[in-house]
Each structure stands twice: as C-alpha cells, then as structure tokens.
Design an enzyme around this catalytic site. Structure first.
Site, mmCIF file in Angstrom:
data_model
loop_
_atom_site.group_PDB
_atom_site.id
_atom_site.type_symbol
_atom_site.label_atom_id
_atom_site.label_comp_id
_atom_site.label_asym_id
_atom_site.label_seq_id
_atom_site.Cartn_x
_atom_site.Cartn_y
_atom_site.Cartn_z
ATOM 1 N N PRO A 171 0.792 -1.231 0.000
ATOM 2 C CA PRO A 171 0.000 0.000 0.000
ATOM 3 C C PRO A 171 0.822 1.278 0.000
ATOM 4 O O PRO A 171 1.844 1.382 0.672
ATOM 5 C CB PRO A 171 -0.822 -0.109 1.285
ATOM 6 C CG PRO A 171 -0.187 -1.175 2.090
ATOM 7 C CD PRO A 171 0.490 -2.099 1.132
ATOM 8 N N ASN A 172 0.331 2.214 -0.780
ATOM 9 C CA ASN A 172 0.834 3.582 -0.905
ATOM 10 C C ASN A 172 2.089 3.696 -1.753
ATOM 11 O O ASN A 172 2.519 4.812 -2.054
ATOM 12 C CB ASN A 172 1.061 4.230 0.476
ATOM 13 C CG ASN A 172 -0.216 4.333 1.266
ATOM 14 O OD1 ASN A 172 -1.189 4.906 0.783
ATOM 15 N ND2 ASN A 172 -0.265 3.751 2.450
ATOM 16 N N ARG A 219 5.349 12.077 -2.899
ATOM 17 C CA ARG A 219 5.305 12.645 -1.551
ATOM 18 C C ARG A 219 6.478 12.090 -0.751
ATOM 19 O O ARG A 219 7.049 11.059 -1.081
ATOM 20 C CB ARG A 219 3.995 12.258 -0.840
ATOM 21 C CG ARG A 219 2.769 12.958 -1.404
ATOM 22 C CD ARG A 219 1.608 12.882 -0.424
ATOM 23 N NE ARG A 219 2.034 13.268 0.926
ATOM 24 C CZ ARG A 219 1.670 12.625 2.034
ATOM 25 N NH1 ARG A 219 0.895 11.565 1.968
ATOM 26 N NH2 ARG A 219 2.091 13.024 3.221
ATOM 27 N N TYR A 252 11.577 8.546 0.951
ATOM 28 C CA TYR A 252 11.472 7.507 -0.078
ATOM 29 C C TYR A 252 12.137 7.878 -1.403
ATOM 30 O O TYR A 252 12.144 7.068 -2.335
ATOM 31 C CB TYR A 252 10.000 7.157 -0.314
ATOM 32 C CG TYR A 252 9.324 6.612 0.926
ATOM 33 C CD1 TYR A 252 9.723 5.399 1.485
ATOM 34 C CD2 TYR A 252 8.300 7.318 1.567
ATOM 35 C CE1 TYR A 252 9.126 4.902 2.628
ATOM 36 C CE2 TYR A 252 7.690 6.830 2.706
ATOM 37 C CZ TYR A 252 8.115 5.621 3.234
ATOM 38 O OH TYR A 252 7.523 5.138 4.375
ATOM 39 N N ASN A 260 8.082 -5.818 -1.439
ATOM 40 C CA ASN A 260 8.055 -4.736 -0.462
ATOM 41 C C ASN A 260 6.607 -4.639 0.006
ATOM 42 O O ASN A 260 5.771 -4.016 -0.660
ATOM 43 C CB ASN A 260 8.504 -3.415 -1.081
ATOM 44 C CG ASN A 260 8.520 -2.296 -0.049
ATOM 45 O OD1 ASN A 260 7.994 -2.448 1.060
ATOM 46 N ND2 ASN A 260 9.103 -1.164 -0.412
ATOM 47 N N ALA A 306 3.379 -1.154 4.566
ATOM 48 C CA ALA A 306 2.899 -1.209 5.960
ATOM 49 C C ALA A 306 2.486 -2.620 6.377
ATOM 50 O O ALA A 306 2.555 -2.962 7.569
ATOM 51 C CB ALA A 306 1.738 -0.232 6.143
ATOM 52 N N GLU A 312 12.990 -9.674 0.584
ATOM 53 C CA GLU A 312 12.199 -8.555 1.132
ATOM 54 C C GLU A 312 12.990 -7.265 0.952
ATOM 55 O O GLU A 312 14.181 -7.214 1.282
ATOM 56 C CB GLU A 312 11.962 -8.836 2.621
ATOM 57 C CG GLU A 312 11.188 -7.756 3.353
ATOM 58 C CD GLU A 312 11.010 -8.099 4.842
ATOM 59 O OE1 GLU A 312 11.318 -9.252 5.255
ATOM 60 O OE2 GLU A 312 10.592 -7.197 5.592
ATOM 61 N N HIS A 325 12.962 -2.946 1.536
ATOM 62 C CA HIS A 325 12.394 -1.696 2.038
ATOM 63 C C HIS A 325 13.249 -0.537 1.543
ATOM 64 O O HIS A 325 14.481 -0.592 1.648
ATOM 65 C CB HIS A 325 12.330 -1.685 3.570
ATOM 66 C CG HIS A 325 11.457 -2.772 4.074
ATOM 67 N ND1 HIS A 325 10.085 -2.721 3.977
ATOM 68 C CD2 HIS A 325 11.756 -3.979 4.602
ATOM 69 C CE1 HIS A 325 9.585 -3.853 4.440
ATOM 70 N NE2 HIS A 325 10.578 -4.629 4.824
ATOM 71 N N ARG A 340 13.792 4.024 12.044
ATOM 72 C CA ARG A 340 12.513 4.723 12.155
ATOM 73 C C ARG A 340 11.752 4.253 13.404
ATOM 74 O O ARG A 340 12.335 3.701 14.318
ATOM 75 C CB ARG A 340 11.716 4.509 10.857
ATOM 76 C CG ARG A 340 12.482 5.025 9.627
ATOM 77 C CD ARG A 340 11.725 4.822 8.343
ATOM 78 N NE ARG A 340 10.479 5.617 8.343
ATOM 79 C CZ ARG A 340 9.527 5.492 7.416
ATOM 80 N NH1 ARG A 340 9.652 4.590 6.444
ATOM 81 N NH2 ARG A 340 8.446 6.252 7.467
HETATM 82 O O1 CA2 Z 1 10.722 1.659 3.388
HETATM 83 C C1 CA2 Z 1 9.859 0.982 2.834
HETATM 84 O O2 CA2 Z 1 9.978 0.560 1.685
HETATM 85 C C2 CA2 Z 1 8.532 0.692 3.565
HETATM 86 O O3 CA2 Z 1 8.139 -0.639 3.227
HETATM 87 C C3 CA2 Z 1 7.549 1.697 3.034
HETATM 88 C C4 CA2 Z 1 6.195 1.661 3.749
HETATM 89 C C5 CA2 Z 1 6.368 1.679 5.254
HETATM 90 O O4 CA2 Z 1 5.104 1.499 5.887
HETATM 91 C C6 CA2 Z 1 7.321 0.613 5.743
HETATM 92 O O5 CA2 Z 1 7.467 0.715 7.147
HETATM 93 C C7 CA2 Z 1 8.676 0.765 5.072
HETATM 94 C C8 CA2 Z 1 5.339 2.851 3.334
HETATM 95 C C9 CA2 Z 1 5.167 3.022 1.854
HETATM 96 C C10 CA2 Z 1 4.528 4.336 1.602
HETATM 97 O O6 CA2 Z 1 5.002 4.824 0.384
HETATM 98 C C11 CA2 Z 1 4.868 6.160 0.131
HETATM 99 C C12 CA2 Z 1 5.624 6.642 -0.894
HETATM 100 C C13 CA2 Z 1 5.556 7.977 -1.195
HETATM 101 C C14 CA2 Z 1 4.720 8.808 -0.491
HETATM 102 C C15 CA2 Z 1 3.960 8.310 0.539
HETATM 103 C C16 CA2 Z 1 4.030 6.967 0.843
#
Ligand code: CA2
Length: 146
Positions: A12-13, A20, A25, A76, A79, A100, A102, A109
């Site tokens: 997700p996201n 963003r 990221y 990946n 969340a 896996e 990230h 974090r």
């Molecule tokens: O660091 C990573 O790749 C995560 O898997 C990213 C997840 C986070 O919940 C994990 O703890 C670590 C969040 C992805 C959200 O992606 C976004 C990208 C751009 C803007 C907003 C969110």
C-alpha cells in the site's frame, strides 16, 4: 529457453512513490523501479513483472499467482510488513526464493517498523538503499536461481 520470471510485489501507498515524502522515499517513481529491475534482469537472463496493490487480499492473490508464474518473489509489503500474517502464510505456500525490500531503513525509524512478519520467510532483507535495493535484490535473485 524462456527467461525465469521474478515477480516484484509492492504494498500500500507505494503507487505514490516519487510524489510525496521524497526525504524518506526518494524522488523516483514505481515506474522507475519497474524499468530499473527490467533492465537489470534482462542483463542477467531473467524477466520481471511488477505489481502494486493497496489491498492485503489482492497481495495474497498476487502471491498465489506467483506460485505458477514466477521462479522467485521480491516483495516490499510496505505497511503490511509489520501487520500481515496473511501475507506471511501466502509466502509460505510459495516454493521459490523470496527477498524482502524496504526503500527506507526501517530500523532507523519508529519501533513499530522494526518487526517484519515477512522476514521469517525471506531468504534476505534489504533496507535503506532507496530504490537501488530492488536492483540489488534482482542481482541476488539471479544468484539464488542460478
Ligand atoms: O521503506 C519501505 O519501503 C517501507 O516498506 C515503506 C512503507 C512503510 O510502511 C514501511 O514501514 C517501510 C510505506 C510506503 C509508503 O510509500 C509512500 C511513498 C511515497 C509517499 C507516501 C508513501
């Protein structure tokens, strides 16, 4: 002979990548990840297909599809990394190697990001290398599938 297929699954996201929170990221998009992985895989005699979903059940179904279509999975789970026994169970029903990834260093974090259900199944984990982590995972997958 057809190139072994790697499925690159994103949770997700991650469709918002590059739009963003670039300080966490980076500025690259998921399309950049797709291109990076496809180019690396082609050079290694592999093929990639990238998928993204904001829904846990759809990710479970992507993993089920990979059982018949993919030699390896790079995931990946975003969340869902920190919450999903369903994704772990689905990965446990997949026979090939799982890596896996990230983008951020989850260990730097919040503490709720320090635990991953998926790590119990993954052959390896990459965190904090930005989208380069996907490229490194494709390279490692080539070794594991070799
Ligand atoms: O660091 C990573 O790749 C995560 O898997 C990213 C997840 C986070 O919940 C994990 O703890 C670590 C969040 C992805 C959200 O992606 C976004 C990208 C751009 C803007 C907003 C969110």
């Amino acid at each position: 002979m057809t190139a072994p297929m790697i499925h690159i699954l994103n949770g997700p996201n991650l469709n918002l990548l590059g739009q963003r929170e670039p300080e966490i990221y980076g500025a690259e998009t998921l399309a950049d990840v797709e291109r990076l992985c496809a180019e690396r895989a082609a050079g290694l005699g592999l093929a990639t297909a990238l998928f993204q979903s904001n829904h846990e059940g759809e990710i479970v179904e992507m993993i089920h599809r990979a059982r018949s279509e993919a030699a390896g999975i790079i995931i990946n789970p975003a969340a869902y990394t920190h919450t999903s026994v369903a994704i772990l169970d689905a990965l446990n029903a997949f026979d090939g190697p799982v890596l896996e990834v990230h983008i951020s260093n989850v260990h730097k974090r919040e503490s709720f990001r320090h635990h991953s259900y998926v790590s119990a199944r993954a052959e390896g984990v990459i965190a904090g290398f930005g989208i380069q982590g996907y490229d490194l995972a494709v390279q490692r997958m080539a070794v594991l599938l070799g």
